[in-house]
Every structure is written in structure tokens, then in C-alpha cells.
Design a protein around this motif. Structure first.
Motif, PDB file in Angstrom:
ATOM      1  N   GLN A 260       0.918  -1.359   0.033  1.00  0.00           N
ATOM      2  CA  GLN A 260      -0.022   0.035  -0.042  1.00  0.00           C
ATOM      3  C   GLN A 260       0.670   1.208   0.059  1.00  0.00           C
ATOM      4  N   TYR A 261       2.153   1.084   0.384  1.00  0.00           N
ATOM      5  CA  TYR A 261       3.088   2.217   0.281  1.00  0.00           C
ATOM      6  C   TYR A 261       4.238   1.986  -0.518  1.00  0.00           C
ATOM      7  N   ASP A 262       4.478   2.891  -1.491  1.00  0.00           N
ATOM      8  CA  ASP A 262       5.806   2.546  -2.428  1.00  0.00           C
ATOM      9  C   ASP A 262       6.888   3.499  -1.671  1.00  0.00           C
ATOM     10  N   ASN A 263       8.077   2.741  -0.733  1.00  0.00           N
ATOM     11  CA  ASN A 263       8.991   3.515  -0.421  1.00  0.00           C
ATOM     12  C   ASN A 263      10.374   4.176  -1.396  1.00  0.00           C
ATOM     13  N   ARG A 264       9.983   4.015  -2.613  1.00  0.00           N
ATOM     14  CA  ARG A 264      11.091   4.180  -3.669  1.00  0.00           C
ATOM     15  C   ARG A 264      11.496   5.550  -3.453  1.00  0.00           C
ATOM     16  N   ILE A 265      10.458   6.752  -3.308  1.00  0.00           N
ATOM     17  CA  ILE A 265      10.892   8.090  -3.306  1.00  0.00           C
ATOM     18  C   ILE A 265      11.547   8.432  -1.829  1.00  0.00           C
ATOM     19  N   PHE A 266      11.104   7.556  -0.837  1.00  0.00           N
ATOM     20  CA  PHE A 266      11.995   7.613   0.377  1.00  0.00           C
ATOM     21  C   PHE A 266      13.507   7.004   0.222  1.00  0.00           C
ATOM     22  N   TRP A 267      13.557   6.075  -0.439  1.00  0.00           N
ATOM     23  CA  TRP A 267      15.086   5.707  -0.517  1.00  0.00           C
ATOM     24  C   TRP A 267      15.913   6.523  -1.509  1.00  0.00           C
ATOM     25  N   GLN A 268      15.050   7.233  -2.587  1.00  0.00           N
ATOM     26  CA  GLN A 268      15.846   8.179  -3.435  1.00  0.00           C
ATOM     27  C   GLN A 268      16.305   9.342  -2.625  1.00  0.00           C
ATOM     28  N   GLY A 269      15.519   9.745  -1.657  1.00  0.00           N
ATOM     29  CA  GLY A 269      15.821  11.115  -0.717  1.00  0.00           C
ATOM     30  C   GLY A 269      16.871  10.491   0.258  1.00  0.00           C
ATOM     31  N   TRP A 270      16.761   9.060   0.593  1.00  0.00           N
ATOM     32  CA  TRP A 270      17.871   8.800   1.470  1.00  0.00           C
ATOM     33  C   TRP A 270      19.368   8.827   0.882  1.00  0.00           C
ATOM     34  N   LYS A 271      19.495   8.374  -0.289  1.00  0.00           N
ATOM     35  CA  LYS A 271      20.496   8.527  -0.949  1.00  0.00           C
ATOM     36  C   LYS A 271      21.171   9.780  -1.263  1.00  0.00           C
ATOM     37  N   LEU A 377       9.212  17.170  18.142  1.00  0.00           N
ATOM     38  CA  LEU A 377      10.357  16.643  17.553  1.00  0.00           C
ATOM     39  C   LEU A 377       9.926  16.005  16.248  1.00  0.00           C
ATOM     40  N   ARG A 378       9.478  16.697  15.352  1.00  0.00           N
ATOM     41  CA  ARG A 378       9.117  16.216  14.097  1.00  0.00           C
ATOM     42  C   ARG A 378       9.454  17.069  12.816  1.00  0.00           C
ATOM     43  N   ALA A 379       9.951  16.109  11.949  1.00  0.00           N
ATOM     44  CA  ALA A 379      10.481  16.820  10.842  1.00  0.00           C
ATOM     45  C   ALA A 379       9.608  16.228   9.725  1.00  0.00           C
ATOM     46  N   THR A 380       9.159  17.149   8.765  1.00  0.00           N
ATOM     47  CA  THR A 380       7.955  16.686   7.607  1.00  0.00           C
ATOM     48  C   THR A 380       8.539  16.919   6.044  1.00  0.00           C
ATOM     49  N   VAL A 381       8.002  16.491   5.330  1.00  0.00           N
ATOM     50  CA  VAL A 381       8.297  16.614   3.854  1.00  0.00           C
ATOM     51  C   VAL A 381       7.363  17.614   3.574  1.00  0.00           C
ATOM     52  N   ALA A 382       7.856  18.680   2.520  1.00  0.00           N
ATOM     53  CA  ALA A 382       6.901  19.717   2.067  1.00  0.00           C
ATOM     54  C   ALA A 382       6.236  19.241   0.876  1.00  0.00           C
ATOM     55  N   GLU A 383       6.748  18.151   0.337  1.00  0.00           N
ATOM     56  CA  GLU A 383       6.189  17.408  -1.147  1.00  0.00           C
ATOM     57  C   GLU A 383       6.839  16.059  -1.023  1.00  0.00           C
ATOM     58  N   MET A 384       6.100  15.047  -1.866  1.00  0.00           N
ATOM     59  CA  MET A 384       6.742  13.881  -1.945  1.00  0.00           C
ATOM     60  C   MET A 384       7.561  13.844  -2.980  1.00  0.00           C
ATOM     61  N   THR A 385       8.780  14.228  -2.925  1.00  0.00           N
ATOM     62  CA  THR A 385      10.141  14.197  -3.688  1.00  0.00           C
ATOM     63  C   THR A 385      11.293  13.977  -3.216  1.00  0.00           C
ATOM     64  N   PRO A 386      12.220  13.406  -3.909  1.00  0.00           N
ATOM     65  CA  PRO A 386      13.529  12.812  -3.160  1.00  0.00           C
ATOM     66  C   PRO A 386      14.035  13.959  -2.421  1.00  0.00           C
ATOM     67  N   GLU A 387      14.136  15.139  -3.181  1.00  0.00           N
ATOM     68  CA  GLU A 387      14.761  16.437  -2.322  1.00  0.00           C
ATOM     69  C   GLU A 387      14.142  16.962  -1.245  1.00  0.00           C
ATOM     70  N   ALA A 388      12.525  16.849  -0.873  1.00  0.00           N
ATOM     71  CA  ALA A 388      12.096  16.988   0.101  1.00  0.00           C
ATOM     72  C   ALA A 388      12.417  15.981   1.381  1.00  0.00           C
ATOM     73  N   VAL A 389      12.364  14.790   0.893  1.00  0.00           N
ATOM     74  CA  VAL A 389      12.901  13.791   1.928  1.00  0.00           C
ATOM     75  C   VAL A 389      14.277  13.888   2.391  1.00  0.00           C
ATOM     76  N   ARG A 390      15.060  14.417   1.370  1.00  0.00           N
ATOM     77  CA  ARG A 390      16.680  14.825   1.874  1.00  0.00           C
ATOM     78  C   ARG A 390      16.406  15.809   2.932  1.00  0.00           C
ATOM     79  N   ASP A 391      15.568  16.880   2.817  1.00  0.00           N
ATOM     80  CA  ASP A 391      15.576  17.961   3.538  1.00  0.00           C
ATOM     81  C   ASP A 391      15.021  17.601   5.101  1.00  0.00           C
ATOM     82  N   ALA A 392      14.070  16.634   5.019  1.00  0.00           N
ATOM     83  CA  ALA A 392      13.202  16.290   6.415  1.00  0.00           C
ATOM     84  C   ALA A 392      14.447  15.259   7.037  1.00  0.00           C
ATOM     85  N   LEU A 393      15.081  14.515   6.526  1.00  0.00           N
ATOM     86  CA  LEU A 393      16.253  13.657   6.908  1.00  0.00           C
ATOM     87  C   LEU A 393      17.234  14.460   7.818  1.00  0.00           C
ATOM     88  N   VAL A 394      17.565  15.629   6.947  1.00  0.00           N
ATOM     89  CA  VAL A 394      18.477  16.425   7.537  1.00  0.00           C
ATOM     90  C   VAL A 394      18.115  16.979   8.909  1.00  0.00           C
TER      91      VAL A 394
END
Length: 445
Positions: A260-271, A377-394
């Protein structure tokens, strides 16, 4: 061994998924039965045979059996599983020799769902125990929706009020937000029937309640929200434990990975995040089952990182008794859920109860993220893109390094609002009022 105690209210809880099932929905009925027992009810749970979780769902966690309150009586009514078997060695003569005829017969019997053959046994067992000493209330949790039909049938036979608890949605696919069945399906006939005489109807989030209230406006006054919450007795991990400054951070996900959830965008952001100094040497540790049921695991592994993802490791499932220790060793929690106003994740509450930083990877439309809105203590994504995931991880990494004991305590204070017992208290009070009104109507007759 639980015994009937005269003078105490009696609750019949119908919950197919109950320990030792390890399905995510098991914790809600487990907590309900335990809480009602603590509040002075005599609780009887009707569930399926343990063999069901071996041969049909291939998913069980025996450690959960120890979490059942000692005063809760568990009655295992066998679920007919001939049509659910996946192992050819267990096929009966009809299915083995005449598969099309077998499929046609069982399709005809599946009035409510594929568990419909369970209905007669549940109703018969409920009636036997009611004759011995009257139940004051029947509470059914779904799915399966056969549980709802059983509660309605028992009410028809005995007059005992019943309450329906929606862990999921019957006629709405809450992931796709589309109808769950084709037009003309029997579900569209039976849902309004079983709802029409329910004394109360509960849902896991407001989005689900609103959808059903629009569909059944004449029943809206009987509807309520009962959020999932976290189980404090199963999760003792609220100690302040900041990461060592000279050690790379450990990011972690603990939960069920499904299709039900495709994590590929997340892993792109992780990279992408691996190039940021805040995540130097950081690891992503993934714990949990692949698929709600073991039989579906092979087709639901796309959420796992592939070989191209750096410093990401899948560790497999964790028994409930080991969950607290797993959380304790992580620095930042990864919250990965579908973007739907109807989907609620139990991990929302469990994650908050750790007091640790959380990187929430979902859009604002997700109901699962609603309790997190005021979590400090929450970090969120602005949109579902690899770049937004990267920023949230940082941002999550920065929170982990900078969070003070005071920040940790503030986070825990927010989380305690969602202790399952706190959420169940007003629900149990309403159930007391429901059973009293049921007795009043009985006396008036």
C-alpha cells in the motif's frame, strides 16, 4: 481461569484477529478486552482457532498471549478454512477434484466477506453463553465484517445492544479512496442493515467517521472516533537517551511493510541525504514484517531497500516483547505511511511514546499524521519528492543532535494524550450508558 461474577456487567467482544495473531489490528481488541476487564466487566472474547494463524495467515506472535488480562475469557470458535487453505496437502476432496465447483460454492457462501462461514459458529456460541448468563453488550470489531453480522444476529435473537468498531472500512478502500466492491455487491446491502440497529459505531479517525456520516447521515449521531493510541504496558522506552556525539546516527523504521506504500521516493531521498554532513555514516535500520500476513510477503517487498541503497539494512520482524529495546537503540524514527485521509497507523502513537525525533514522510492529507501535528520533535516533507525527503532527514538529524531533556519531556507530554487507556476511558463510559439504556428498553417492554 476467568469466572462469571454476578452483578458485574458482561461484555461479549467478537474479534477474529486476537492473540496470537500478529496482524496490526490485533492490538485494538486486545486493549479493549483488557481495559473493560480492568473496569469491572466480565469479558468474553470470541475469536478464531490458533491454527488459523498458522495455516491461513501464516502470521503469529505467541508473546502477545501473555498480554491478555487474566480475567478475560477467550473462546476460540473454529473458522472453516477449507476455502482459505493455500497448501495443496490440506485441500479437501471437493476442492482437490472439483476446484471450480468448490470456488462457486464458497463464493455463494461469502455474503459478508471470505470469512462468512464463521458466522454460524460465532452466533451459536454467543447464544449458548448468553443463555447461561445474559450479556449486557456485544462489541464487534471489523474486519472481518462477518463479526458485524454476528453481532447483529445476536441482537436480533436476544435484544442485547451491540456496538460496531471499524478498524478499517467495509465498503470504502481507504488506501485508494475508491469503492471497495463493484456495484451490486452484497456488501452494499448488508452494511446499512447491520449499522441500522447498532447502538453505537466507532472509527479510528475523523476522516473515516465523516465518510460514513455522509453515506449514512441518519446514523451520524451514533458515530464516534476512538483513536488507536499506544499501549504503555507494552512499550516502556521513554528514557532520555541522546546519541553519542562521536557516533553516526541510527535512523530506523519499525512496522509492517506492505504494497500500500511505495517507499522508492523515500530511498531516493535517503541516497541524496548521504551527501549531507548531518548524515555522515548514518544508517537506516528497517524492522518488521513484510506484509500483514506471511502468505503475502513475497509480493509486498517493494518497500525494502535494494542493493543500491547505502547503509540500509532490513533486520526482519521483532517480537512485541523486544519492541522497546529496538526503539531504545535508534536515534531518529522513520514514519512512512500512505497519503490517505482514511488511513491511520498505530505506529503514529507508538513512535511518539518514545519521545524521539520523527521524520514523517507523507503528505498533509494523511490521517496517520494528524496526531503528529503538535509533536515538537517532528520533521516533515514539504512534498513527496526525493529532495524534500532529503531535507526532512537532515532536519531529523539536527533534532536528534540538539534535543534536550526538556524537549524530550515535552514530546512525551504530547504523546501521553494518546495512551490507549486514556482514549478508552470515555469509550467505556459510553458503553456503560449504552448497556444501561439497553436494560431500560428491555424493562419498558
Amino acid at each position: 481461569m476467568p469466572t462469571d461474577r454476578p452483578g458485574r456487567p458482561r461484555l461479549l467482544l467478537i474479534a477474529a484477529f486476537y492473540p496470537p495473531s500478529r496482524a496490526s489490528g490485533v492490538f485494538r481488541p486486545l486493549a479493549m478486552g483488557n481495559y473493560f476487564a480492568e473496569r469491572g466487566w466480565d469479558v468474553t472474547v470470541i475469536t478464531v482457532q490458533e491454527e488459523f494463524f498458522d495455516r491461513v495467515t501464516a502470521s503469529r506472535d505467541d508473546s502477545l498471549l501473555t498480554a491478555i488480562h487474566p480475567d478475560v475469557e477467550v473462546v476460540r470458535v473454529p473458522m472453516p478454512i477449507q476455502h482459505l487453505e493455500r497448501d495443496l496437502r490440506h485441500f479437501g476432496p471437493l476442492r482437490a477434484n472439483f476446484p471450480r465447483l468448490h470456488r462457486k460454492i464458497y463464493r455463494h457462501l461469502q455474503v459478508f466477506d471470505r470469512y462468512s462461514p464463521w458466522l454460524p459458529g460465532v452466533v451459536a456460541e454467543g447464544l449458548r453463553r448468553h443463555v447461561r448468563r445474559r450479556f449486557d453488550l456485544v462489541l464487534a470489531t471489523g474486519n472481518p465484517w462477518t463479526s458485524f453480522a454476528a453481532a447483529a444476529a445476536l441482537h436480533h435473537a436476544t435484544g442485547v445492544p451491540y456496538v460496531l468498531d471499524y478498524r478499517d472500512s467495509w465498503t470504502l478502500n481507504q488506501f485508494t479512496q475508491q469503492p471497495a466492491f463493484p456495484a451490486g455487491h452484497t456488501a452494499y446491502t448488508w452494511e446499512p442493515r447491520v449499522l441500522s440497529r447498532a447502538a453505537a459505531i466507532s472509527f479510528v479517525n475523523k476522516g473515516m467517521l465523516d465518510w460514513h456520516a455522509r453515506r449514512y447521515p441518519h446514523l451520524a449521531d451514533r458515530m464516534m472516533v476512538l483513536e488507536n493510541g499506544f499501549d504503555a504496558d507494552l512499550l516502556a522506552v521513554d528514557t532520555y537517551r541522546p546519541p553519542a556525539p562521536d557516533r553516526p546516527l541510527r535512523f530506523g523504521y519499525l512496522g509492517t511493510l506492505t504494497d500500500q506504500y511505495d517507499n522508492r521516493i523515500f530511498w531516493q531521498g535517503w541516497k541524496l541525504a548521504q551527501m549531507e554532513p548531518e548524515l555522515a555514516g548514518a544508517t537506516a535500520d528497517i524492522y518488521g514484517h513484510v506484509g500483514f500476513f506471511g502468505v503475502a510477503a513475497a509480493s509486498q517487498a517493494r518497500g525494502l531497500p535494494d542493493a543500491s541503497v547505502p547503509r540500509a539494512v532490513y533486520h526482519g520482524p521483532v517480537a512485541k516483547q523486544d519492541v522497546a529495546a529496538t526503539y531504545r537503540d535508534l536515534d531518529v524514527l522513520l514514519f512512512l505511511v500512505p497519503d490517505s485521509p482514511y488511513v491511520t497507523s498505530g505506529k503514529t502513537y507508538e513512535y511518539m511514546a518514545t519521545g524521539k525525533p520523527i521524520v514523517a514522510v507523507h503528505t498533509p492529507e494523511s490521517a496517520a499524521g494528524e496526531p503528529l501535528r503538535d509533536y515538537p520533535l517532528r520533521a516533515t516533507v514539504a512534498e513527496m519528492t526525493p529532495e524534500a525527503v532529503r531535507d526532512a532527514l537532515v532536519e531529523g538529524a539536527r533534532l536528534a543532535r540538539a534535543a534536550t531533556r526538556a524537549d524530550h519531556e515535552t514530546a512525551l507530554a504530547h504523546a501521553r494524550r494518546y495512551d490507549r487507556r486514556t482514549l478508552l476511558a470515555p469509550f467505556e463510559e459510553r458503553m456503560q450508558a449504552t448497556r444501561r439504556s439497553g436494560h431500560a428498553r428491555k424493562g419498558a417492554r
